[in-house]
Motif scaffolding. Sequence first.
Motif, mmCIF file in Angstrom:
data_model
loop_
_atom_site.group_PDB
_atom_site.id
_atom_site.type_symbol
_atom_site.label_atom_id
_atom_site.label_comp_id
_atom_site.label_asym_id
_atom_site.label_seq_id
_atom_site.Cartn_x
_atom_site.Cartn_y
_atom_site.Cartn_z
ATOM 1 N N UNK A 33 0.989 -1.232 -0.031
ATOM 2 C CA UNK A 33 0.040 -0.034 0.067
ATOM 3 C C UNK A 33 0.969 1.403 0.046
ATOM 4 N N UNK A 34 0.886 2.111 -1.007
ATOM 5 C CA UNK A 34 1.473 3.277 -1.196
ATOM 6 C C UNK A 34 0.633 4.360 -0.537
ATOM 7 N N UNK A 35 1.152 4.989 0.413
ATOM 8 C CA UNK A 35 0.099 5.921 0.935
ATOM 9 C C UNK A 35 0.820 6.728 1.988
ATOM 10 N N UNK A 36 0.259 7.664 2.802
ATOM 11 C CA UNK A 36 0.750 8.328 3.868
ATOM 12 C C UNK A 36 -0.107 7.805 5.160
ATOM 13 N N UNK A 37 0.696 7.599 6.315
ATOM 14 C CA UNK A 37 -0.010 6.878 7.397
ATOM 15 C C UNK A 37 0.442 7.898 8.528
ATOM 16 N N UNK A 38 -0.682 8.294 9.223
ATOM 17 C CA UNK A 38 -0.388 9.080 10.493
ATOM 18 C C UNK A 38 -0.073 8.296 11.693
ATOM 19 N N UNK A 39 0.956 8.407 12.378
ATOM 20 C CA UNK A 39 1.509 7.736 13.442
ATOM 21 C C UNK A 39 1.258 8.115 14.857
#
Length: 125
Positions: A33-39
């Motif tokens: 999954x190519x994406x931005x993930x809030x951590x």
Amino acid sequence: MGHKVNTVDGKGGDVDLSAVRTFTKEYRVPAGKASTYMVTRLPVACTAIAVRAYRAGGTGGTVNAQRNGGDMLAENLATATDSWTGWTHLQNATFAAGDTLSMVTAAPAGSPAEVIVQVDFRVNP
């Protein structure tokens, strides 16, 4: 110089608070999954000192970390199969209390089983 600490079990002891405090935040990225993930939202002022990544199986895959949406690595970090890669020359690395940390994955070709992105921090005085 230590500080006297009393625990809930009634035992006492000294704690050395003179050492630099560090901590780590990591995130397991969903495979492929190519994406931005809030951590997380950082609760204290701190400085990121390293970004590291581990890829289990597969091929390809690059990662980056972001502070409030700004990249911390000048170029995405390429992952390596079944080993850690990392970079300590960071930009946009000083976090104020309340700033956010997110992880970015790109080009997850080769279907890695898992990618872990880790950011090491030093608490600011």
